[in-house]
Design an enzyme around this catalytic site. Structure first.
Site, mmCIF file in Angstrom:
data_model
loop_
_atom_site.group_PDB
_atom_site.id
_atom_site.type_symbol
_atom_site.label_atom_id
_atom_site.label_comp_id
_atom_site.label_asym_id
_atom_site.label_seq_id
_atom_site.Cartn_x
_atom_site.Cartn_y
_atom_site.Cartn_z
ATOM 1 N N SER A 51 0.867 -1.183 0.000
ATOM 2 C CA SER A 51 0.000 0.000 0.000
ATOM 3 C C SER A 51 0.901 1.230 0.000
ATOM 4 C CB SER A 51 -0.843 -0.004 1.282
ATOM 5 O OG SER A 51 -1.471 1.245 1.479
ATOM 6 N N TYR A 105 -2.413 -1.355 10.347
ATOM 7 C CA TYR A 105 -2.333 -1.450 8.879
ATOM 8 C C TYR A 105 -0.976 -0.931 8.390
ATOM 9 C CZ TYR A 105 -4.016 -1.076 4.014
ATOM 10 O OH TYR A 105 -4.184 -1.202 2.653
HETATM 11 P P1 NAD Z 1 -11.468 -6.176 -0.438
HETATM 12 O O1 NAD Z 1 -12.084 -6.077 0.910
HETATM 13 O O2 NAD Z 1 -12.261 -5.790 -1.642
HETATM 14 O O3 NAD Z 1 -10.914 -7.659 -0.674
HETATM 15 C C1 NAD Z 1 -10.169 -8.330 0.298
HETATM 16 C C2 NAD Z 1 -10.083 -9.793 -0.058
HETATM 17 O O4 NAD Z 1 -9.324 -10.453 0.984
HETATM 18 C C3 NAD Z 1 -11.458 -10.492 -0.105
HETATM 19 O O5 NAD Z 1 -11.483 -11.438 -1.137
HETATM 20 C C4 NAD Z 1 -11.525 -11.201 1.253
HETATM 21 O O6 NAD Z 1 -12.339 -12.367 1.249
HETATM 22 C C5 NAD Z 1 -10.059 -11.565 1.441
HETATM 23 N N1 NAD Z 1 -9.771 -11.827 2.844
HETATM 24 C C6 NAD Z 1 -9.923 -11.002 3.917
HETATM 25 N N2 NAD Z 1 -9.609 -11.653 5.045
HETATM 26 C C7 NAD Z 1 -9.252 -12.920 4.687
HETATM 27 C C8 NAD Z 1 -8.835 -14.064 5.403
HETATM 28 N N3 NAD Z 1 -8.734 -14.074 6.735
HETATM 29 N N4 NAD Z 1 -8.568 -15.186 4.710
HETATM 30 C C9 NAD Z 1 -8.716 -15.215 3.360
HETATM 31 N N5 NAD Z 1 -9.080 -14.161 2.623
HETATM 32 C C10 NAD Z 1 -9.356 -13.032 3.291
HETATM 33 O O7 NAD Z 1 -10.126 -5.317 -0.327
HETATM 34 P P2 NAD Z 1 -9.173 -4.645 -1.430
HETATM 35 O O8 NAD Z 1 -9.361 -3.182 -1.339
HETATM 36 O O9 NAD Z 1 -9.311 -5.320 -2.738
HETATM 37 O O10 NAD Z 1 -7.747 -4.959 -0.795
HETATM 38 C C11 NAD Z 1 -6.876 -5.949 -1.302
HETATM 39 C C12 NAD Z 1 -5.459 -5.637 -0.842
HETATM 40 O O11 NAD Z 1 -5.052 -4.388 -1.371
HETATM 41 C C13 NAD Z 1 -5.320 -5.528 0.684
HETATM 42 O O12 NAD Z 1 -4.098 -6.112 1.085
HETATM 43 C C14 NAD Z 1 -5.298 -4.036 0.909
HETATM 44 O O13 NAD Z 1 -4.616 -3.685 2.088
HETATM 45 C C15 NAD Z 1 -4.563 -3.575 -0.318
HETATM 46 N N6 NAD Z 1 -4.770 -2.162 -0.643
HETATM 47 C C16 NAD Z 1 -6.028 -1.686 -0.896
HETATM 48 C C17 NAD Z 1 -6.181 -0.344 -1.214
HETATM 49 C C18 NAD Z 1 -7.526 0.247 -1.535
HETATM 50 O O14 NAD Z 1 -7.610 1.478 -1.635
HETATM 51 N N7 NAD Z 1 -8.566 -0.537 -1.731
HETATM 52 C C19 NAD Z 1 -5.073 0.495 -1.264
HETATM 53 C C20 NAD Z 1 -3.818 -0.032 -0.999
HETATM 54 C C21 NAD Z 1 -3.687 -1.360 -0.702
#
Ligand code: NAD
Length: 257
Positions: free
Chosen positions: A139, A152
């Site tokens: 991130s 986080y």
């Molecule tokens: P999201 O909530 O849309 O998806 C998260 C996914 O992780 C889902 O499929 C969920 O089922 C899975 N997950 C959560 N806990 C779990 C567990 N215990 N076991 C198995 N699977 C699990 O989130 P996102 O925004 O797509 O985030 C994905 C990654 O990107 C994360 O690591 C997040 O920190 C990172 N990220 C997101 C953003 C953003 O703005 N959305 C920015 C930077 C980084």
């Protein structure tokens, strides 16, 4: 020959977006993972849409034995895992004095420690075949902090350090490890933050987006799933053998400031 990619948290948001970019190339079998109850259906739909082989596992990132089983099931089905994308992640926003202990442990476990277990599980095969690509979805918060996101930010800084170490350890075996550091991407994780912050600060959702979130980015747009998927494809390619140990921001210029 088809390669196989395992993407954690690929039944939602960024993971699903990256999976779709890999699927479009038709060069990859995809191992989907996530906790969504319709995960198998999501995986099957992508498989049908692009005519590729898929597998789904609901392995929980907090359960090392389930992670090891997902890897061994994937190897049994596809013969090998060439690319591992550690993407599953959660967030919790709270001042430090109220930050719940269980949320801290879950965030570190899901966002950081699962990448250790999975990298360890795929490593011997990658080393033997002298090809491996590990991509960690960190991130912008892997490089800078924001208040109220202690767990986080710690998990994401941690995975950037882990990425550097695997980059060094993998070099003799053509295993690369890199982190992608997105700014804000409009996924369910961020939709929840928008709603929570609007409530906590008595602001409109638009104000949270424009005055709090995108305020930090020079480019006032959410980061696209396509840009993340295309970067992951580059890092997964044979051509990227000298790109390793890096943390690449795709954050609309947030980290340039
Ligand atoms: P999201 O909530 O849309 O998806 C998260 C996914 O992780 C889902 O499929 C969920 O089922 C899975 N997950 C959560 N806990 C779990 C567990 N215990 N076991 C198995 N699977 C699990 O989130 P996102 O925004 O797509 O985030 C994905 C990654 O990107 C994360 O690591 C997040 O920190 C990172 N990220 C997101 C953003 C953003 O703005 N959305 C920015 C930077 C980084």
């Amino acid at each position: 020959m088809q390669k196989t990619v395992l993407i954690t948290g690929s039944t939602s948001g960024i993971g699903l977006g990256i999976a779709r970019e890999f699927a479009k190339t038709k060069n990859y079998n995809i191992i989907f993972n996530g906790l969504e109850s319709n995960g198998q259906e999501i995986a099957d739909n992508v498989g049908k849409e692009f005519g590729i082989e898929v597998m789904f596992s609901n392995a929980n990132m907090l359960k090392p034995e389930e992670l090891r089983k997902m890897v061994s099931d994937g190897i049994s089905k596809f013969g090998k895992i060439d690319v591992l994308i550690n993407n599953a992640g959660i967030q919790h926003v709270s001042p430090i004095e109220d930050f719940p202990d269980d949320k801290w442990n879950a965030i570190i476990g899901i966002n950081l420690t699962s990448a250790f277990y999975l990298s360890k599980a795929v490593w011997p095969g990658m080393k033997e075949r002298k090809f491996g690509r590990i991509i960690n979805i960190a991130s912008a918060h892997g490089l800078v902090a924001s208040e109220f996101k202690s767990a986080y930010v710690a998990s994401k800084h941690g995975i950037v350090g882990f990425t550097k170490t695997l980059g060094l350890e993998g070099a003799p075996f053509n295993i690369t490890c890199n982190a992608i550091c997105p700014g804000y991407v409009k996924t369910p994780l961020v939709e929840k933050q928008i709603a929570d912050q609007a409530k906590a600060h008595n602001m409109s959702a638009d104000d949270v987006v424009n005055k709090v979130m995108l305020y930090k980015q020079a480019v006032k747009e959410f980061v696209s799933l396509e840009s993340l998927g295309q970067m992951a494809l580059l890092l997964a390619s044979e051509a990227s053998s000298t790109i390793t140990g890096t943390a690449i921001p795709i954050d609309g210029g947030w980290n340039a400031q």
